[in-house]
Design a protein around this motif. Structure first.
Motif, PDB file in Angstrom:
ATOM      1  N   THR A  94       0.828  -1.209   0.000  1.00 54.28           N
ATOM      2  CA  THR A  94       0.000   0.000   0.000  1.00 54.28           C
ATOM      3  C   THR A  94       0.858   1.254   0.000  1.00 54.28           C
ATOM      4  O   THR A  94       0.601   2.202  -0.755  1.00 54.28           O
ATOM      5  CB  THR A  94      -0.932  -0.002   1.222  1.00 54.28           C
ATOM      6  OG1 THR A  94      -1.735  -1.183   1.204  1.00 54.28           O
ATOM      7  CG2 THR A  94      -1.841   1.216   1.205  1.00 54.28           C
ATOM      8  N   SER A  95       1.900   1.285   0.825  1.00 56.91           N
ATOM      9  CA  SER A  95       2.763   2.462   0.893  1.00 56.91           C
ATOM     10  C   SER A  95       3.456   2.705  -0.439  1.00 56.91           C
ATOM     11  O   SER A  95       3.599   3.858  -0.881  1.00 56.91           O
ATOM     12  CB  SER A  95       3.802   2.294   2.002  1.00 56.91           C
ATOM     13  OG  SER A  95       3.179   2.210   3.268  1.00 56.91           O
ATOM     14  N   VAL A  98       0.769   3.986  -2.961  1.00 52.85           N
ATOM     15  CA  VAL A  98       0.323   5.331  -2.571  1.00 52.85           C
ATOM     16  C   VAL A  98       1.407   6.354  -2.879  1.00 52.85           C
ATOM     17  O   VAL A  98       1.108   7.479  -3.322  1.00 52.85           O
ATOM     18  CB  VAL A  98      -0.056   5.358  -1.076  1.00 52.85           C
ATOM     19  CG1 VAL A  98      -0.204   6.793  -0.580  1.00 52.85           C
ATOM     20  CG2 VAL A  98      -1.372   4.621  -0.857  1.00 52.85           C
ATOM     21  N   ASP A 102       0.647   9.429  -5.233  1.00 55.00           N
ATOM     22  CA  ASP A 102       0.864  10.763  -4.680  1.00 55.00           C
ATOM     23  C   ASP A 102       1.809  11.573  -5.563  1.00 55.00           C
ATOM     24  O   ASP A 102       1.540  12.736  -5.884  1.00 55.00           O
ATOM     25  CB  ASP A 102       1.434  10.636  -3.268  1.00 55.00           C
ATOM     26  CG  ASP A 102       1.829  11.981  -2.686  1.00 55.00           C
ATOM     27  OD1 ASP A 102       0.930  12.806  -2.446  1.00 55.00           O
ATOM     28  OD2 ASP A 102       3.036  12.217  -2.473  1.00 55.00           O
ATOM     29  N   GLY A 331      -4.308   1.418  -7.287  1.00 52.81           N
ATOM     30  CA  GLY A 331      -4.620   1.852  -5.937  1.00 52.81           C
ATOM     31  C   GLY A 331      -5.783   1.076  -5.350  1.00 52.81           C
ATOM     32  O   GLY A 331      -5.758   0.674  -4.182  1.00 52.81           O
TER      33      GLY A 331
END
Length: 842
Positions: A94-95, A98, A102, A331
């Motif tokens: 997830t990081s 993301v 971002d 995502g």
């Protein structure tokens, strides 16, 4: 804030005052002291209330809970490692995704006050794709606009750096006045361009990238008074940009002021520049667009600007628009993976909590409240999540490096990193997932604490707990099936693209380019002679069967369609148009269906089958008809060729016009060479003999280029496969844990059944049936979810529908196989139960 010592002194003084008062009333000292203490109450309780009222008491409690959690993890290391590993997979993936989303989609342009930078484009109509801008329009906006601080533009082209012993290909950007000032960027060393250097026939000056500075001069040597040679001209290096500078277009090595002469500078059709503007503080993009459009209309020339208007958007929107859907799909996929990880952790914590039922019951009986028990259990799950997040950051870092390696064409890919914002996000995500995952086991255990003690802490499965664990496993199945279906659809898409008939033969064809400048088009006959000489040189290389050039490399490049007037047709027709040399169709082995290929010494063109079908009456011949173009070209159609997928292999063919000839207006076309024996070294050597100051670059097999056009889909597919595989593993662990708990809780029951005559097959089926119910419920829910969520992939699919039966069937079969395999291992233990051992186990 009062200290503990001060508070103890206050208690002592209060008791002493009360004792003195009682002694004054005639009561003996010993009795007075006893009465005073009795009147005050429980000193220990008062002290505890004081400590609990202190502002930082929660830190002490948190520290105590964390230390207890660490001790619990040490007692059950295998369970703790499984939970931490699951958290690491979910949070790490997830990081990583993301951070990509971002950087690429959400973060403003990487310049001071980047949110005030907007892209500016000319377009034929509102809502149509924007094009580049003529420099005269930028001058008009800078002169008349009151909503922007400045507007600037650039265009890039390959150039040959001849500073060293051998020519080296670099990319340079020719920039309009104020380029760096509008961006808000200053060179790390040196200065910006002066106004004299930005004027026609001004001094030759360049600003170079930090990488080029290191390559040519060494980072420790300031390039004061240094020059570099580009082609045959020398340029003074007046500035070096910071190594952290990220240009609007990646890969630029050199920046040079464009020095158009008066005629070209005033040409309203010379739409060369990718343009941007900086808004004044407090001005909205929409307000600036209205004003810029007004300035455009006030200065418009009906010959060149009729039908054109101005549009604006975020500076990087045009670059990221093509990958926006893909990144949001990824995502969403990683969000599903995180939910599966949380569900898996909750299931593991439920199983872990059963082994601690006696401990929790003892804590409740000794006075621990339900809130204290829940707090302790949530602290443990949050501690496990934080440990998983730390491991996940390592996975995220590795994932980002891998992503940057395989998605090299992704916009802003070089900016992706684990910065402070992502670290804060990861920390918050760890705590949130830890709390959410821990709530399921914590609340039931705290609620049943006293009853567990009465039961002797036997660890029997509570009905509600078992149902909760079954529901969690069912949810895992459903979400895993969604990811499997998505990965299956993308695998099918890549396979269809790989098998698609492009309409031409790429095998045995090399493509390459030769550095050139658009400034050479001031003498277009000379450019045409150079291009023809280059073609002749390539054909003279031993082993070359055919050579050609094209302004468009087939397979991926996208250009806006052109307008033509066709003989006998009143309305205009639109078609993709590019120039090709005479042997282009022989080189790519494109069949000529009607007429002939390019004719010598005559303005001719060929059209494809799609053009003929769309714009000609059935049975009518295109050969001999004239195409009146927008720029004064009126070629005669000499033939019709078969459709090829020249825009994108995964797109259906569109009408195309192939203009025959060597285009003197296009200085750096793509060269195509057909040969089974030639090598890139042979091609480079022959061209170096002919043009020693030009660099040869992008030498590659045409098949490799076409394979690379599916890179975005390939990256999306690989990541979906990775997510689906991880989810499948977690789901299998969840089923294994569920069935194992089922077997452990009913071990005596199975022993009794065997003693009463039940066969081992009966026990095996009874156990596997538990997993079958979970699989069935998850499959139904997953199929329903997949029907809806896979529609988000529709734009990425080719040759396969969002409800493709093969993808759905294969995914369901794979999930069923892995689930039943995970259930068989504990089921075999149940089937092998010894009745005597089982009955004595209580």
């Amino acid at each position: 804030m009062r200290s503990s010592e001060d508070f103890d002194d206050e208690i002592r003084a209060h008791i002493e005052l009360e004792t003195d008062r009682l002694i004054a009333d005639g009561i003996p000292a010993a009795e007075a002291a006893a009465r005073a203490k009795q009147a005050f109450g429980n000193v220990t309780s008062v002290r505890e209330q004081f400590h609990e009222s202190q502002r930082w008491i929660w830190l002490s409690q948190l520290r105590r809970d964390i230390l207890f959690a660490l001790r619990s993890m040490r007692k059950q290391p295998i369970s703790a490692i499984a939970v931490v590993g699951t958290f690491a997979l979910g949070i790490g993936a997830t990081s990583a995704i993301v951070s990509v989303i971002d950087t690429v989609l959400l973060r403003p342009a990487p310049y001071p006050n980047g949110e005030r930078l907007i892209a500016v484009a000319e377009t034929r109509s509102v809502g149509a794709p924007g094009t580049t801008v003529a420099s005269i329009k930028l001058e008009e906006w800078n002169r008349a606009s009151k909503t922007i601080q400045g507007a600037a533009g650039y265009y890039t082209e390959p150039q040959s750096d001849t500073t060293g012993a051998l020519p080296e290909k670099v990319t340079w950007a020719l920039v309009t006045p104020g380029f760096f000032r509008v961006l808000g960027v200053r060179p790390e060393w040196g200065r910006d361009f002066t106004s004299d250097e930005e004027q026609p026939k001004g001094p030759s000056a360049v600003i170079i990238s930090h990488a080029l500075w290191v390559r040519h001069f060494g980072a420790a040597i300031a390039p004061a008074g240094k020059t570099i040679r580009l082609g045959r001209a020398a340029y003074s290096v007046v500035g070096v940009l910071s190594p952290t500078y990220i240009p609007p277009e990646a890969g630029v090595d050199v920046w040079c002021p464009v020095q158009f002469d008066g005629a070209l500078r005033a040409n309203r059709e010379a739409r060369f520049f990718s343009s941007f503007a900086r808004l004044k503080p407090g001005v909205s993009r929409q307000g600036a667009e209205i004003e810029l459009r007004g300035v455009f209309q006030q200065n418009a020339d009906t010959r060149f600007d009729k039908g054109w208007t101005v549009t604006t958007g975020p500076l990087l929107e045009a670059k990221v628009a093509g990958v926006r859907r893909t990144l949001w799909v990824l995502g969403g996929a990683v969000g599903l993976l995180l939910l599966i990880a949380c569900a898996n952790v909750a299931s593991l914590l439920i199983a872990r909590g059963r082994s601690r039922q006696h401990e929790i019951a003892m804590r409740v009986s000794l006075g621990a409240s339900r809130a204290q028990v829940v707090r302790q259990l949530l602290t443990e799950s949050a501690t496990l999540a934080v440990a998983g997040a730390l491991a996940g950051l390592v996975l995220a870092w590795a994932g980002i490096r891998y992503f940057q390696g395989v998605a090299v064409s992704l916009p802003r890919v070089e900016e992706i990193r684990l910065d402070l914002r992502i670290l804060c996000f990861t920390a918050g995500l760890a705590i949130l997932t830890g709390i959410l995952s821990g709530l399921f086991p914590a609340l039931p255990l705290a609620r049943r604490g006293e009853r567990l003690l009465a039961e002797g802490g036997r660890g029997q499965i509570d009905g509600g707990s078992a149902r909760t664990q079954s529901l969690i496993a069912t949810a895992q199945m459903a979400l895993t099936l969604v990811l499997l279906v998505g990965a299956g659809l993308m695998i099918r898409t890549l396979n269809n693209i790989r098998r698609a008939d492009a309409g031409f033969t790429a095998t045995g064809v090399w493509s390459l380019r030769v550095s050139a400048s658009w400034g050479e088009t001031n003498d277009m006959p000379r450019v045409a002679r150079r291009l023809q000489t280059t073609l002749d040189a390539l054909e003279s290389v031993p082993g070359v069967d055919a050579a050609a050039l094209s302004t468009l490399l087939p397979g991926a490049q996208t250009i806006a369609p052109s307008r033509y007037r066709l003989t006998g047709r009143s309305e205009a027709v639109t078609a993709i148009s590019y120039a090709v040399s005479r042997r282009y169709f022989d080189t790519l082995r494109i069949p000529v269906l009607e007429g002939s290929t390019c004719a010598e010494g005559k303005s001719t063109a060929l059209v494809n089958s799609s053009f003929a079908r769309r714009y000609l009456a059935p049975g009518a011949s295109a050969v001999g008809q004239t195409l009146a173009g927008e720029f004064g070209q009126n070629p005669e159609i000499s033939g019709v060729v078969a459709d090829i997928r020249d825009q994108n292999v995964a797109r259906d063919p569109e009408p195309v016009v192939y203009t025959c000839g060597v285009p003197g207006y296009f200085p750096d076309p793509h060269y195509l060479v057909r040969s089974e024996t030639v090598t890139p070294l042979m091609l480079r050597a022959r061209l170096r003999e002919l043009m020693p100051v030009r660099s040869v670059f992008n030498v590659q097999r045409l098949g490799d280029h076409i394979e690379g056009t599916s890179q975005e889909r390939r990256v999306q597919t690989l990541l979906l496969i990775a997510f689906a595989g991880t989810a499948l593993l977690l789901a299998a662990i969840g089923v294994f844990g569920l069935v194992s708990q089922f077997v452990s809780a009913r071990y005596r029951e199975f022993g009794l059944r065997v003693a009463l005559g039940a066969t081992r097959r009966d026990i095996l089926w009874r156990t596997i049936r538990q997993a079958a119910w979970v699989l069935g419920g998850g499959a139904v829910a997953g199929l329903v979810l997949s029907m809806g969520l896979t529609r988000l992939l529709a734009a990425s699919l080719y040759g396969v529908g969002v409800t493709d039966g093969l993808a759905f069937g294969a995914s369901l079969l794979l999930l069923s196989g892995v689930t039943l395999l995970a259930a068989v291992l504990p089921a075999r233990r149940a089937a092998a139960v010894d009745p005597m051992v089982a009955l004595r186990s209580d």
